[in-house]
Each structure stands twice: as structure tokens, then as C-alpha cells.
Design an enzyme around this catalytic site. Structure first.
Site, PDB file in Angstrom:
ATOM      1  N   GLY A  57     111.916  27.347  -4.288  1.00  0.00           N
ATOM      2  CA  GLY A  57     111.650  26.951  -5.657  1.00  0.00           C
ATOM      3  C   GLY A  57     112.222  25.637  -6.124  1.00  0.00           C
ATOM      4  O   GLY A  57     111.878  25.168  -7.212  1.00  0.00           O
ATOM      5  N   GLU A  97     114.590  29.934   1.038  1.00  0.00           N
ATOM      6  CA  GLU A  97     113.215  29.811   1.535  1.00  0.00           C
ATOM      7  C   GLU A  97     112.556  28.563   0.949  1.00  0.00           C
ATOM      8  O   GLU A  97     111.568  28.663   0.221  1.00  0.00           O
ATOM      9  CB  GLU A  97     112.415  31.058   1.138  1.00  0.00           C
ATOM     10  CG  GLU A  97     113.020  32.368   1.606  1.00  0.00           C
ATOM     11  CD  GLU A  97     112.507  33.573   0.818  1.00  0.00           C
ATOM     12  OE1 GLU A  97     111.607  33.408  -0.035  1.00  0.00           O
ATOM     13  OE2 GLU A  97     113.026  34.670   1.037  1.00  0.00           O
ATOM     14  N   PRO A  98     113.068  27.397   1.246  1.00  0.00           N
ATOM     15  CA  PRO A  98     112.499  26.192   0.633  1.00  0.00           C
ATOM     16  C   PRO A  98     111.190  25.789   1.310  1.00  0.00           C
ATOM     17  O   PRO A  98     111.057  25.882   2.528  1.00  0.00           O
ATOM     18  CB  PRO A  98     113.568  25.137   0.912  1.00  0.00           C
ATOM     19  CG  PRO A  98     114.164  25.575   2.211  1.00  0.00           C
ATOM     20  CD  PRO A  98     114.140  27.080   2.195  1.00  0.00           C
ATOM     21  N   GLY A  99     110.233  25.376   0.516  1.00  0.00           N
ATOM     22  CA  GLY A  99     108.996  24.830   1.060  1.00  0.00           C
ATOM     23  C   GLY A  99     108.838  23.399   0.583  1.00  0.00           C
ATOM     24  O   GLY A  99     109.041  22.426   1.296  1.00  0.00           O
ATOM     25  N   CYS A 159      81.335  18.435  -7.081  1.00  0.00           N
ATOM     26  CA  CYS A 159      80.564  18.652  -8.304  1.00  0.00           C
ATOM     27  C   CYS A 159      81.265  19.610  -9.255  1.00  0.00           C
ATOM     28  O   CYS A 159      80.837  20.753  -9.444  1.00  0.00           O
ATOM     29  CB  CYS A 159      79.178  19.153  -7.944  1.00  0.00           C
ATOM     30  SG  CYS A 159      78.321  17.920  -6.970  1.00  0.00           S
ATOM     31  N   GLU A 160      82.365  19.193  -9.782  1.00  0.00           N
ATOM     32  CA  GLU A 160      83.138  19.968 -10.763  1.00  0.00           C
ATOM     33  C   GLU A 160      83.830  18.972 -11.684  1.00  0.00           C
ATOM     34  O   GLU A 160      84.398  17.977 -11.207  1.00  0.00           O
ATOM     35  CB  GLU A 160      84.256  20.775 -10.072  1.00  0.00           C
ATOM     36  CG  GLU A 160      83.773  21.793  -9.090  1.00  0.00           C
ATOM     37  CD  GLU A 160      84.080  23.222  -9.490  1.00  0.00           C
ATOM     38  OE1 GLU A 160      84.577  23.447 -10.616  1.00  0.00           O
ATOM     39  OE2 GLU A 160      83.804  24.096  -8.672  1.00  0.00           O
TER      40      GLU A 160
HETATM   41  N1  LLP Z   1     109.542  32.129  -1.028  1.00  0.00           N
HETATM   42  C1  LLP Z   1     108.524  32.824  -1.591  1.00  0.00           C
HETATM   43  C2  LLP Z   1     108.571  34.278  -1.589  1.00  0.00           C
HETATM   44  C3  LLP Z   1     107.448  32.136  -2.176  1.00  0.00           C
HETATM   45  O1  LLP Z   1     106.465  32.821  -2.746  1.00  0.00           O
HETATM   46  C4  LLP Z   1     107.435  30.717  -2.161  1.00  0.00           C
HETATM   47  C5  LLP Z   1     106.321  29.969  -2.747  1.00  0.00           C
HETATM   48  C6  LLP Z   1     108.504  30.030  -1.541  1.00  0.00           C
HETATM   49  C7  LLP Z   1     109.541  30.774  -0.997  1.00  0.00           C
HETATM   50  C8  LLP Z   1     108.571  28.543  -1.448  1.00  0.00           C
HETATM   51  O2  LLP Z   1     108.653  27.958  -2.706  1.00  0.00           O
HETATM   52  P1  LLP Z   1     108.937  26.380  -2.854  1.00  0.00           P
HETATM   53  O3  LLP Z   1     110.334  26.099  -2.320  1.00  0.00           O
HETATM   54  O4  LLP Z   1     107.906  25.650  -2.075  1.00  0.00           O
HETATM   55  O5  LLP Z   1     108.827  26.121  -4.310  1.00  0.00           O
HETATM   56  N2  LLP Z   1     100.713  26.088  -4.486  1.00  0.00           N
HETATM   57  C9  LLP Z   1     101.707  25.916  -5.524  1.00  0.00           C
HETATM   58  C10 LLP Z   1     103.040  26.502  -5.121  1.00  0.00           C
HETATM   59  C11 LLP Z   1     102.942  27.972  -4.740  1.00  0.00           C
HETATM   60  C12 LLP Z   1     104.264  28.543  -4.322  1.00  0.00           C
HETATM   61  C13 LLP Z   1     104.091  29.910  -3.763  1.00  0.00           C
HETATM   62  N3  LLP Z   1     105.301  30.516  -3.300  1.00  0.00           N
HETATM   63  C14 LLP Z   1     101.818  24.429  -5.853  1.00  0.00           C
HETATM   64  O6  LLP Z   1     101.098  23.617  -5.272  1.00  0.00           O
HETATM   65  O7  LLP Z   1     102.608  24.040  -6.720  1.00  0.00           O
END
Ligand code: LLP
Length: 457
Positions: free
Chosen positions: A265, A315-317, A384-385
Site C-alpha cells: 500500500g 507485501e509491496p507492489g 472507442c470510449e
Molecule cells: N497485498 C494485497 C493483499 C493486495 O491486495 C495488494 C494490492 C498489495 C498487497 C499490493 O499493494 P501496493 O503495495 O501495490 O499498493 N490496480 C490498482 C491497484 C490495485 C491494488 C490491489 N491490491 C491501481 O492501479 O492503482
């Protein structure tokens, strides 16, 4: 140009376009103008656009590594593990790079587990999240020996127990707790409130563990939460860990759980100018003004988490890959309407859906260093949106049909959310390291798209 002059904080897209050298606390400086053209590390992006065509995703390996290491280092005072959220960017080369850094992985499908394994990752370092795991996925994950299922309901735990029993195995399980904390982010990526579908309500979580402890084919290994994505202030994180850590301590002494995962997050800076016209949820965070740095995040949550005596997982993305990627696209036409000027580019919402879906802001910069003139335009795609736009009424440096531009901060939730809508092939993905650029997924052709489809009647 105004947009490019505001000092940036950590991990910031803007830094990519300032010509200032990166200072130690700013992290990487991987996208920058050099000899008048935008580079990723030492690679000229205009050259990549010419050679591989557009739209094209380009990632900086050094930036991904740097972000991983920065986070790891910021948490050095804590017994911790990083589970990269595969959903943010699941290209095998990106995963391999993180395998080599020692990362674990947070997965949400059997497909993501397969990717981790293909990239050389250890299933024993994978946590499996998601509200709708199927029997097939559960069996696959048990067979591969994942570290833990992060279950989102009691019904799911009962089912995992049943499947594991039929396999003659014991499955490791954690509950995801929903702490009912407002993450103050866009409503589509806010997950920690009672009205969201995620996790088990805080008010009934003790009873859920109590019941689960009686099941014989699962072992209770941990506790997990994730309150939302793209959070740019410490307060919601802190509120959540302060609320949930006492629970983690209780569960440790009652059931001997070994980890507490606080989810992902941590947000990145998409819109460095913090201009007016920003969405309401962003405005709510503005008193903070300066986005959260990873060090502030770690320093904020660590003292509370240390009290748990548990291994802390993250759990960083987005933090790892968001600002490590750009989407290159070329301007096809300029259309001067009576109300607006549209610059039509060859990437569309099928390639990068964030602006359409979350009102996401991505900085837009020409690949040739801007000379100074600018005008307010809409940058739109060919789909087309009406929602197929990358910006509206934004003052942008001039560029013309034929010119390539970059959409910044597109490394997370970019390619992974791309689709074949309008029968458009998925873009090429390229990984840069130093002066080397490698295609890590070729552009999808129309033949690829049609390969498994049949006209039967
Ligand atoms: N852990 C869980 C259980 C999650 O559901 C998520 C993201 C993460 C970790 C990683 O979160 P992060 O560190 O990336 O914020 N598509 C959307 C974001 C969807 C996130 C879904 N879950 C966007 O483009 O903003």
C-alpha cells in the site's frame, strides 16, 4: 517548465524529469534527459521507440533493485520479510530480478504462483491472498508447498481444511483481518473498511481463529491485513497497526502464530505538481503535502510492530515497480476541436487503464527535451470510449504528430492490466540495465490473438 521544477521527495516521477542529480535520500534517478533526449539509465528511449515500435513498456532494473533494497534496509531493525505483490508487475524477468534479491512473493492466483516458479522463485516464500481461491488453485498451492494461505473468510478456511484433508496434508493458514480503517485513497483501491469485500471483520476475528484452531488439516501460521493501495500518509497505516498488533500478540500466545503481515500500500508520487483539480480522495491527504517516504513509513510502524515479537511481512507492489517503468507512445494526430485540442496517441486505455479506472494521474513528457513552449491539451488514445484519455486540459510541453512521448510511473498496474479490447495487441515490454535493453515480452501480434479462437458456425 512549471511542472518540472518542483523539488521532489523519494521515489518520485518528477525526479525523472528534473536535471538535478539525485541526492542520497531521493533514491534512483533512472529516467532523465541526457543530450536532449529522455533516457532510461543509459539507454535513449527514442531509439527504443524507433527500434521496437510503440506502445512499449520500458522498465529500469536498477530502480527496481534500488527500491527493494531501500525498503529492506529501512526495515533492518525488524525481523521482516518482503513479499513482492506479483499483481503489480508479473513479467518473468521482473520476478527473476526480485528472486535474485531474495524476495518472497504475495500471489493472488494459481497463475501467479506458476509465474513465480517459472522465474525460479521458492513457493515456500509465497503467501496466497484473494477472496475467491478455487479448489484447483488450493490443491496446486498445497502441492507446491507455499508458505501460507491468507484466507479472507471462515468459509474459505473450512474449504482449505477439506481439500488439504483429502490430500492427506496440513495446510498453513492465516486470516486476513479487516480492521475497518479508512485508507483515504481512491474508493476502488481501498480495502480495509467493513463495507469492502476483503478479510474477516475485526469484531469477530478472535472467534474465527478459535473455530479454525479446531480444524485438523490446517495449521494457523499467521495474521494478515492490507488496508488499501496508493497511501501517501502514515496515519492510516499507523492506525491499523496500532489496532491490530495487540490481536497479533494474542494470537501468538493462543495459537503460536509466527508472522504478522501488514500488507502493501505504500504510495508513490504520480502528480508532483499537486495541482488543483485533483480528486477528492487525494485532497483529503493534502495536509500532509509531502508524500510519505519509505523511511518514514518504516520508522513509523516499526516501534509498534516490534512489540509483537512476530516476524513482520510486507507485501509491496507499487513502491517497488511503479516509478521504475514508463509507457512510450507516439502521437498520431493533433485534432483541434471547437472546445479542446486533442493529441491522439497510439496507446490506449487497453494498454494503461489507470486514468480511466481510478482517475490515475501519469506525468507526460516528450522524449525530446522540451524547449519551453506549452499548451493545454487532452492526450487521448484510439479506443472507442470517451474514457480513453491519459490527461484532460493539462498544460503540456509541445509535441507534434510523429513525436514519441512517455507516460511516467507506469511500472505498476500498467502492463498487467492491459487487455485486447478493440482487438489491440499487448505492448512490447523492455527491461533496461545500464546501457543494455532487452525485450522481455515481444509485442503481441494479431496472429497471437487469433491463435486459440475459432469461428464455429
Ligand atoms: N497485498 C494485497 C493483499 C493486495 O491486495 C495488494 C494490492 C498489495 C498487497 C499490493 O499493494 P501496493 O503495495 O501495490 O499498493 N490496480 C490498482 C491497484 C490495485 C491494488 C490491489 N491490491 C491501481 O492501479 O492503482
Amino acid at each position: 517548465m512549471r511542472l518540472f521544477h518542483k523539488p521532489s521527495s523519494q521515489n518520485c516521477a518528477l525526479r525523472a524529469c528534473t536535471l538535478r542529480p539525485a541526492s542520497a535520500d531521493e533514491g534512483m534517478h533512472s529516467f532523465h534527459y541526457q543530450n536532449g533526449s529522455l533516457h532510461c539509465e543509459d539507454v535513449d528511449l527514442a531509439g527504443l521507440a524507433d527500434e521496437h515500435g510503440t506502445p512499449a513498456y520500458v522498465y529500469s532494473a536498477t530502480t527496481i533493485r534500488d527500491h527493494y533494497r531501500r525498503l529492506d534496509q529501512a526495515l533492518a531493525g525488524l525481523d521482516h520479510g518482503i513479499e513482492y505483490a506479483v499483481k503489480a508487475n508479473s513479467n518473468l524477468s521482473v520476478l527473476k530480478l526480485l528472486v535474485d534479491e531474495g524476495s518472497g512473493f504475495d500471489i493472488v492466483s494459481g497463475g501467479e504462483l506458476r509465474r513465480v516458479i517459472e522465474a525460479g522463485g521458492d513457493p515456500g516464500k509465497c503467501t496466497f491472498a484473494g477472496v475467491g481461491k478455487t479448489r484447483e488453485e488450493i490443491e496446486y498451492a498445497i502441492n507446491k508447498g507455499i508458505y501460507c494461505f491468507n484466507a479472507e473468510s471462515e468459509e474459505e478456511v473450512v474449504f482449505i481444511d477439506k481439500v488439504a484433508g483429502e490430500m492427506g496434508k496440513v495446510a498453513p493458514v492465516a486470516f486476513r483481518v479487516n480492521p475497518n480503517v479508512d485508507a483515504k485513497t481512491h474508493k476502488y483501491i481501498s480495502t480495509g473498511k467493513s463495507e469492502n469485500k476483503f478479510g474477516v471483520d475485526f469484531s469477530v476475528i478472535d472467534a474465527a481463529y478459535e473455530r479454525a484452531s479446531k480444524l485438523s488439516n490446517i495449521s494457523l501460521r499467521g495474521l494478515q491485513m492490507h488496508i488499501g493501495s496508493q497511501l501517501t500518509s502514515l496515519q492510516p497505516f499507523l492506525e491499523a497497526v496500532e489496532k491490530v498488533t495487540p490481536l497479533a500478540i494474542r494470537l501468538k500466545s493462543a495459537y503460536g502464530i509466527e508472522f504478522f503481515s501488514i500488507g502493501g500500500g505504500v504510495g508513490i508520487v504520480y502528480d508532483p505538481a499537486l495541482k488543483s483539480g485533483k480528486p477528492e480522495w487525494w485532497a483529503a491527504q493534502e495536509e500532509e503535502h509531502k508524500p510519505l517516504t519509505i523511511e518514514q513509513y518504516a520508522e513509523g510502524v516499526m516501534p509498534v510492530l516490534k512489540e509483537s515479537g512476530l516476524k513482520i511481512l510486507l507485501e509491496p507492489g507499487r513502491y517497488i515497480v511503479g516509478n521504475a517503468g514508463v509507457l512510450l507512445t507516439r502521437c498520431l494526430y493533433e485534432k483541434k476541436g471547437s472546445a479542446k485540442t486533442f493529441r491522439i496517441v497510439d496507446a490506449g486505455m487497453n494498454d494503461l487503464i489507470r486514468p480511466a479506472l481510478y482517475e490515475g494521474h501519469h506525468e507526460i513528457v516528450p522524449l525530446s527535451e522540451p524547449a519551453g513552449s506549452s499548451s493545454a491539451v487532452d492526450v487521448v488514445g484510439p479506443v472507442c470510449e470517451t474514457g480513453d484519455f491519459f490527461c484532460q486540459d493539462r498544460e503540456l510541453p509541445d509535441f507534434a504528430p510523429g513525436d514519441a512521448i512517455a507516460l511516467l510511473s507506469a511500472g505498476a498496474y500498467g502492463f498487467v492490466m492491459a487487455s485486447n479490447y478493440n482487438s489491440r495487441g499487448l505492448p512490447v515490454e523492455i527491461l533496461v540495465e545500464g546501457s543494455e535493453a532487452k525485450v522481455i515480452r515481444p509485442r503481441q501480434t494479431m496472429d497471437d490473438i487469433l491463435a486459440s479462437e475459432k469461428a464455429v458456425l
